[in-house]
Design a protein around this motif. Structure first.
Motif, PDB file in Angstrom:
ATOM      1  N   CYS A 950      30.568  29.995  62.655  1.00 51.85           N
ATOM      2  CA  CYS A 950      30.638  29.577  64.062  1.00 51.85           C
ATOM      3  C   CYS A 950      31.541  28.363  64.211  1.00 51.85           C
ATOM      4  O   CYS A 950      31.396  27.360  63.497  1.00 51.85           O
ATOM      5  CB  CYS A 950      29.226  29.254  64.573  1.00 51.85           C
ATOM      6  SG  CYS A 950      29.199  28.692  66.294  1.00 51.85           S
ATOM      7  N   PRO A 955      26.283  26.809  71.388  1.00 56.59           N
ATOM      8  CA  PRO A 955      25.614  27.833  70.567  1.00 56.59           C
ATOM      9  C   PRO A 955      25.964  29.232  71.052  1.00 56.59           C
ATOM     10  O   PRO A 955      26.110  29.474  72.251  1.00 56.59           O
ATOM     11  CB  PRO A 955      24.118  27.525  70.756  1.00 56.59           C
ATOM     12  CG  PRO A 955      24.073  26.103  71.175  1.00 56.59           C
ATOM     13  CD  PRO A 955      25.318  25.857  71.987  1.00 56.59           C
ATOM     14  N   THR A 957      25.049  33.549  70.364  1.00 54.57           N
ATOM     15  CA  THR A 957      24.040  34.470  69.858  1.00 54.57           C
ATOM     16  C   THR A 957      24.711  35.763  69.442  1.00 54.57           C
ATOM     17  O   THR A 957      25.457  36.367  70.239  1.00 54.57           O
ATOM     18  CB  THR A 957      22.976  34.740  70.927  1.00 54.57           C
ATOM     19  OG1 THR A 957      22.339  33.520  71.281  1.00 54.57           O
ATOM     20  CG2 THR A 957      21.942  35.723  70.404  1.00 54.57           C
ATOM     21  N   GLU A 984      21.177  33.170  66.336  1.00 57.99           N
ATOM     22  CA  GLU A 984      21.876  32.098  67.059  1.00 57.99           C
ATOM     23  C   GLU A 984      22.540  31.171  66.059  1.00 57.99           C
ATOM     24  O   GLU A 984      21.918  30.727  65.094  1.00 57.99           O
ATOM     25  CB  GLU A 984      20.893  31.329  67.934  1.00 57.99           C
ATOM     26  CG  GLU A 984      21.575  30.250  68.772  1.00 57.99           C
ATOM     27  CD  GLU A 984      20.599  29.516  69.680  1.00 57.99           C
ATOM     28  OE1 GLU A 984      20.323  30.031  70.778  1.00 57.99           O
ATOM     29  OE2 GLU A 984      20.112  28.454  69.270  1.00 57.99           O
ATOM     30  N   CYS A 986      25.093  27.696  65.632  1.00 53.24           N
ATOM     31  CA  CYS A 986      25.739  26.508  66.194  1.00 53.24           C
ATOM     32  C   CYS A 986      27.015  26.220  65.397  1.00 53.24           C
ATOM     33  O   CYS A 986      27.299  26.864  64.383  1.00 53.24           O
ATOM     34  CB  CYS A 986      24.776  25.318  66.131  1.00 53.24           C
ATOM     35  SG  CYS A 986      23.306  25.527  67.166  1.00 53.24           S
ATOM     36  N   GLU A 987      27.766  25.241  65.896  1.00 54.51           N
ATOM     37  CA  GLU A 987      29.055  24.925  65.267  1.00 54.51           C
ATOM     38  C   GLU A 987      28.847  24.531  63.813  1.00 54.51           C
ATOM     39  O   GLU A 987      28.006  23.682  63.507  1.00 54.51           O
ATOM     40  CB  GLU A 987      29.755  23.815  66.034  1.00 54.51           C
ATOM     41  CG  GLU A 987      31.162  23.541  65.545  1.00 54.51           C
ATOM     42  CD  GLU A 987      31.895  22.528  66.416  1.00 54.51           C
ATOM     43  OE1 GLU A 987      33.099  22.309  66.171  1.00 54.51           O
ATOM     44  OE2 GLU A 987      31.253  21.967  67.335  1.00 54.51           O
ATOM     45  N   GLU A 989      27.648  26.553  61.437  1.00 50.51           N
ATOM     46  CA  GLU A 989      26.708  27.434  60.768  1.00 50.51           C
ATOM     47  C   GLU A 989      27.358  28.777  60.472  1.00 50.51           C
ATOM     48  O   GLU A 989      28.362  29.146  61.078  1.00 50.51           O
ATOM     49  CB  GLU A 989      25.458  27.626  61.638  1.00 50.51           C
ATOM     50  CG  GLU A 989      24.675  26.342  61.833  1.00 50.51           C
ATOM     51  CD  GLU A 989      23.428  26.554  62.683  1.00 50.51           C
ATOM     52  OE1 GLU A 989      22.589  25.658  62.735  1.00 50.51           O
ATOM     53  OE2 GLU A 989      23.319  27.640  63.311  1.00 50.51           O
ATOM     54  N   SER A1021      24.758  31.516  74.245  1.00 54.12           N
ATOM     55  CA  SER A1021      23.290  31.509  74.218  1.00 54.12           C
ATOM     56  C   SER A1021      22.692  31.285  75.586  1.00 54.12           C
ATOM     57  O   SER A1021      21.466  31.350  75.738  1.00 54.12           O
ATOM     58  CB  SER A1021      22.789  30.432  73.243  1.00 54.12           C
ATOM     59  OG  SER A1021      23.202  30.733  71.915  1.00 54.12           O
TER      60      SER A1021
END
Length: 1176
Positions: A950, A955, A957, A984, A986-987, A989, A1021
């Motif tokens: 990501c 975020p 999904t 989900e 986030c930046e 991950e 998200s």
């Protein structure tokens, strides 16, 4: 003698402006026509001189004719025989420059040669009467052919050959009799219908020899011309090449005869003959197309001519002959591409004779001769340029035409000075001036070349008659104006505009002096425009003075008003008395009274001009419109909008400034301005004369107003023109002053007091000169009062549908109707973004045809205070910055100018977004042991492992994922599902997905197979986000083909000191019998029971099972005994070892548990599980 002369090359012609032209130009132009006088004329009148147009200072027409060999053609009946006509036209018409230069004349059967003069035996007592005889050149050009060709229709196989041979022989003898003692050659051409020639058969050769003997002709003078419509021109070209050689031999013989007289001459009595003989030699060499030899003899002739002693009596003859010889030399130099030699010769020629002016009573003859010399050289120079000689701006024919015109003007000036009191002659001493025996001699003493006049009294009478002829019968303007015209065209061609304008003014003065003021005025109008643009005020002043005279002489009232108003302005530094006089003339014209004449107007012109003015003003004069745009008059006008932009509900103001630079007050009756509005067709008018009084040296300002129409929205309105009526109301003559555009644009361009540098403009402190006018204004829509709120994320994610939410609230005073929304990529965006951007409304998300614009989206009407909500979606396919334009158009009802109209309004807003990539996807192919692999076997199961990292600022999904496999790839297991559903990220991950696939057995071995695509479904998200899909290409693998298939059966785990069964199933999938050598290596962690080494033979499609019993000795993740399998070398189509394959697909380790005190029943349940590995 009756014949027609055809010329190969165009003869030098001079440009004409009037129908009356000098004699040389008229005759040269006449010779360009290939048709000569009718054959019925007994003499050669083509070369005769015209007494009425004779110019004693120019070159005779026969001198300017290009000399070429003259060939006469006898026996062609062009009127009755088509074959003869075709032959004549092939020789004489449409001659190209690449053909041999010749002159052909058509002779009738009764032609006669000019009589020969008696040959002189001695020159001892011979005293020549002149230098060059005037009949010698025409004799060789037109009278005496170098070769006479007799044409006769005769075939070699003609039935009446003998009779026709005798007839031809008789005609040849008659022709030789006509030629008399002349050395002209005779040739015979047989026109035949066939194509046979004497060399092809013996009979034809004998007949040709017999015919030459009968005609007493050399064999080289007999030709055969086959007549063929297709090849006639080619035969003609070859024939004329042979004829030209015979003709040139004639002129070579004539030149030898002239040289034979050289030994009989002496320098005491025969100096004139030295000049004459060298000229003859040069001319004869010209006739035979030998330019180098001709120049040599002409130069020697010129040298002998300069050695002659000249006096006032014989000077005219000497310089006329010098002009002839100089012309010949210069023209040949240009022909040989020696322009520098030609120019040097001409300059030397002029320097030698410029100071030889002759008698003072005939000084005008000297200038007339000089004028002709420059004109003739200019014509020769121009002819050379037309044929390809390059000329430059500093050396071209225009300079010589200009000098010729100046000498022509000086000729007229000196003629009027020395011939003031000349009286009409009693006797006609100039009779026969054009038909003298020698070039350049006086008609009252022909044939007398002496240093002193034979009769002094007769000489004086002859001079007076020449003077009378000069001032009474010569129209000097007919000579001067064409010279100026030729010079102007040359300076225009070589881009010398200032010299061209100077010559145009001189030409206008000449037209004015010739009482043709209308043409003079036309020329001056062209010149004065340039003088105004370049601020040559002194030159403009002198041109304006002449222009006023011409306008008065021709009663050109429109031009007179324009020039007079310019004359009254401050740019022209004339006296106040002159400006006042011109102003009074304007007032007289406004009252319908004839103006006072201009200074210097002659009585004859004054009478005609006064009558023209009276006739013009006596009738009902229609309104006069004077175009003031390009002038610099005393009235300077500026029309300007007050602002560069107006809204449609605002009043537009136009300011008109008028400045009077005249020393007295000027009155105007009305003022009007035109605006480029299709809906506002009426002009803006100020008709109050009290506001249009112009004091001297002051500026008045008049403001005009109008309300724009709804149709003008979005357009730019311009000031089309300004018009004022000159004079007080009630004037007899209505005069409109018209300025195109915003007024007198030349005020800034032409004003001497308005420097180009802005620093000086500040010092001028004159807003009229320095302030630029607003010549156009834009009509904008009414300012919208609709409240618009736009919400969106400035950072968009690539591939997502980014919502742009728009909230509209009607805060107008009336209902908003016809709301139309246009939303899309900004018009200034790069074209690449148009293909990488999609815009749609909420209803268009599922559409397949989306562009970068949504136009014409309507949302009905809004009442006062009502609101509505809209959503647009934008998708960015690349990561870059984008600008979007939101344009909302609607209509409201307003009251404009006392009328209720439906007024359009426009709201525009630009939004910026920066698109960034939401995630990065990398895909690997792995074996079931999670090792990277790039090569797989047919039917081998392996893993596809996508990794999603990501990079989004918000975020995201991952809603689902799937594989879109290629046709030769299939997925293992029907219930395989995505491992990233509803994940989900986030930046920073990362999510990992995994799928098991295999390649079909039918794939060709050692070929690369593209597996397909990985489809990922994702969204922001946020709850209201729209899910989108992204496809990522899967890597390709190389498919291998193995003939051996191995399966390993082993429990997933064992126990120390507990037997562990192990089985290998070996199958042969090839088409040949596989002979294998199997060996099991010893391991410290196990003891085993089974074959340590064994040889197997596996038939195609069959399998062998090898079993082992392992006894684990150590606990932990221990290494299994290694199985080695090799193929016997004699087995066709099989590799010698399959160990690399076994190392990749067989398990290498197994987990051995320690022995427990109590048996674990769960361990035994796992014994039925085994792993199967396939080798393909």
């Amino acid at each position: 003698m009756k014949y027609t002369i055809y010329s190969l090359q165009n003869i030098l012609t001079y440009k004409k402006i009037k129908s009356t032209r000098d004699q040389t130009k008229a005759q040269d132009a006449g010779r360009e026509n290939p048709c000569s006088p009718p054959p019925c004329q007994p003499d050669f009148s083509l070369c005769g001189k015209m007494e009425d147009d004779f110019d004693p200072y120019s070159l005779p027409p026969e001198v300017t004719t290009q000399p070429h060999a003259l060939i006469g053609m006898l026996g062609l009946d062009t009127s009755n025989k088509a074959t003869h006509k075709a032959v004549w036209e092939a020789f004489a018409l449409n001659r190209r420059t690449d053909r041999t230069p010749l002159h052909f004349c058509h002779l009738n059967n009764d032609f006669q040669m000019p009589p020969m003069k008696q040959k002189r035996q001695s020159y001892e007592w011979y005293i020549p009467k002149g230098i060059l005889k005037s009949n010698w050149i025409p004799k060789y050009l037109y009278h005496v052919p170098a070769l006479v060709v007799l044409f006769y229709d005769l075939d070699w196989n003609d039935s009446s050959w003998t009779e026709k041979k005798n007839e031809v022989a008789g005609q040849v003898q008659s022709l030789k009799t006509v030629l008399g003692g002349r050395n002209s050659r005779v040739a015979l051409v047989l026109i035949q219908s066939g194509i046979s020639v004497p060399g092809e058969d013996t009979g034809a050769a004998e007949k040709a020899a017999t015919l030459c003997t009968a005609c007493d002709l050399p064999a080289k003078h007999l030709f055969v011309l086959p007549h063929s419509d297709v090849h006639l021109l080619g035969y003609t070209v070859r024939l004329e090449n042979a004829l030209s050689e015979i003709a040139w031999n004639f002129y070579q013989g004539e030149a030898k005869g002239v040289r034979a007289h050289r030994d009989f001459l002496n320098k005491t009595n025969h100096t004139l003959l030295f000049v004459r003989h060298q000229f003859k030699l040069g001319f004869l060499n010209e006739m035979r197309n030998d330019a180098q030899a001709a120049i040599k003899h002409y130069a020697q002739c010129y040298h002998h001519l300069l050695e002659l002693r000249s006096t006032d009596t014989n000077l005219h003859e000497i310089r006329i002959v010098a002009a002839i010889v100089n012309y010949k030399i210069c023209r040949l130099d240009f022909t040989l591409n020696l322009p520098r030699d030609a120019i040097a010769q001409f300059r030397r020629h002029i320097d030698l004779f410029r100071q030889r002016t002759g008698p003072k009573e005939l000084i005008f003859e000297h200038y007339a001769w000089l004028s002709r010399q420059y004109q003739i050289f200019g014509d020769v120079f121009e002819e050379a340029v037309r044929t390809g000689l390059p000329a430059v701006q500093t050396q071209h024919p225009g300079f010589y035409y200009q000098q010729a015109a100046q000498y022509a003007v000086l000729r007229r000036k000196t003629a009027l000075q020395v011939c003031k009191e000349v009286a009409a002659p009693v006797s006609d001493l100039l009779e026969g001036w054009s038909k003298l025996e020698f070039y350049g001699q006086r008609p009252w003493r022909p044939g007398k070349h002496s240093l002193e006049p034979p009769e002094q009294q007769r000489e004086m009478e002859g001079i007076k008659e020449v003077q009378y002829h000069e001032v009474k019968e010569v129209n000097h303007s007919d000579f001067i104006i064409p010279l100026f015209s030729s010079a102007i065209s040359q300076f225009k061609k070589y881009r010398c505009p200032r010299i061209k304008r100077h010559l145009m003014v001189q030409m206008a003065e000449e037209y004015h002096q010739a009482n043709d003021s209308s043409k003079a005025l036309t020329l001056l109008n062209h010149v004065m425009w340039d003088y105004r643009s370049e601020k040559w005020w002194s030159l403009l002043q002198s041109a304006s003075v002449l222009g006023l005279k011409c306008a008065f002489n021709t009663a050109a009232i429109t031009e007179y008003f324009g020039l007079a108003l310019e004359y009254m302005g401050k740019r022209l530094s004339t006296t106040d008395e002159e400006k006042k006089r011109v102003h009074n003339n304007l007032l007289r014209l406004l009252n319908g009274v004839t103006p006072e004449p201009e200074p210097g107007t002659s009585s004859e012109i004054l009478t005609a001009a006064t009558e023209a003015w009276s006739t013009l003003l006596g009738a009902q004069v229609s309104p006069i419109t004077v175009d003031m745009t390009a002038l610099v008059p005393c009235l300077e006008v500026r029309a300007s909008f007050q602002k560069s932009q107006y809204h449609v509900d605002q009043e537009v103001s136009v300011s008109v400034k008028i400045r009077n630079t005249y020393s007295c007050t000027v009155f105007l009756s009305s003022l009007s301005v035109g605006v480029s509005s299709m809906s506002h067709l009426d002009r803006l008018v100020e008709a109050n004369p009290d506001k249009l009084v112009l004091p001297p040296g002051q500026v008045i300002e008049v403001s005009l107003h109008f309300v724009p129409h709804v149709e003008d929205v979005g357009k730019k309105l311009k000031v089309v023109d300004v018009r004022t009526q000159l004079g007080a109301p009630g004037s007899t003559v209505v005069v409109w002053l018209h300025w195109s555009g915003s007024g007198n644009e030349g005020v800034t361009m032409h004003a001497a007091s308005a420097p180009a540098f802005p620093e000086f403009s500040v010092l001028c402190r004159d807003e009229f000169d320095t302030a630029p006018p607003l010549v156009e204004t834009e009509i904008l829509p009414r300012q919208p009062l609709l409240t618009v709120e736009v919400s969106y994320d400035t950072t968009a994610l690539v591939w997502e549908w980014l919502p742009v939410k728009i909230h509209l609230t009607n805060t107008e005073a009336s209902m908003v109707s016809d709301i139309t929304i246009n939303f899309g990529l900004h018009s200034s965006s790069h074209s690449n973004l148009e293909h990488a951007t999609q815009v749609c409304s909420a209803s268009g998300l599922q559409s397949d045809k989306l562009g970068s614009q949504v136009t014409g989206f309507t949302c009905g009407n809004l009442g006062i205070g009502e609101a509505t909500f809209l959503v647009f979606y934008v998708k960015s396919l690349t990561s870059s910055e984008r600008a979007y334009t939101l344009k909302i158009e609607y209509s409201v009802s307003l009251q404009l100018g006392g009328t209720v109209v439906c007024c359009p309004c426009t709201y525009e807003k630009t939004i910026q977004t920066q698109a960034r990539i939401p995630f990065q996807v990398s895909v690997e192919t792995q074996s079931l042991k999670f090792e990277k692999l790039a090569r797989v076997a047919n039917g081998e199961s392996f893993l596809v492992v996508p990794r999603i990292k990501c990079t989004s600022h918000v975020p995201i999904t991952l809603t689902n994922s799937s594989l879109s496999l290629a046709g030769e790839v299939y997925q293992i297991g029907t219930d395989a599902a995505s491992h990233v559903v509803n994940t989900e990220l986030c930046e920073g991950e990362m999510g990992v997905d995994c799928f098991c696939i295999a390649v079909d057995d039918k794939v060709v071995a050692n070929s690369a197979v593209t597996l397909g695509q990985y489809v990922l479904y994702w969204k922001r998200s946020e709850a209201d986000s729209v899910a989108v899909s992204v496809s990522v290409g899967l890597p390709s693998v190389v498919v291998e083909h193995w003939g051996v298939w191995v399966e390993c059966e082993v429990a997933p785990q064992g126990t120390v000191r507990t037997p562990l069964p192990l089985a290998y199933s070996i199958s042969n999938h090839g088409s040949h019998t596989a002979e294998l050598a199997l060996s099991m290596q010893v391991s410290d962690a196990f003891m085993f029971a089974g074959h340590k080494e064994v040889r197997l033979r596996v038939l195609p499609g069959c399998s062998e099972r090898i079993t082992y019993t392992l006894y684990p000795l150590l606990a932990g993740n221990v290494h299994l005994p290694k199985l080695s399998l090799s193929v016997e070398s004699h087995s066709p189509g099989q590799p010698t070892s399959v160990d690399p394959l076994l190392a990749r697909i067989l398990p290498t380790h197994i987990y051995i548990m320690p022995q427990s005190k109590e048996s674990d029943q769960r361990i035994s349940l796992l014994g039925n599980n085994f792993s199967t590995l396939v080798i393909g």
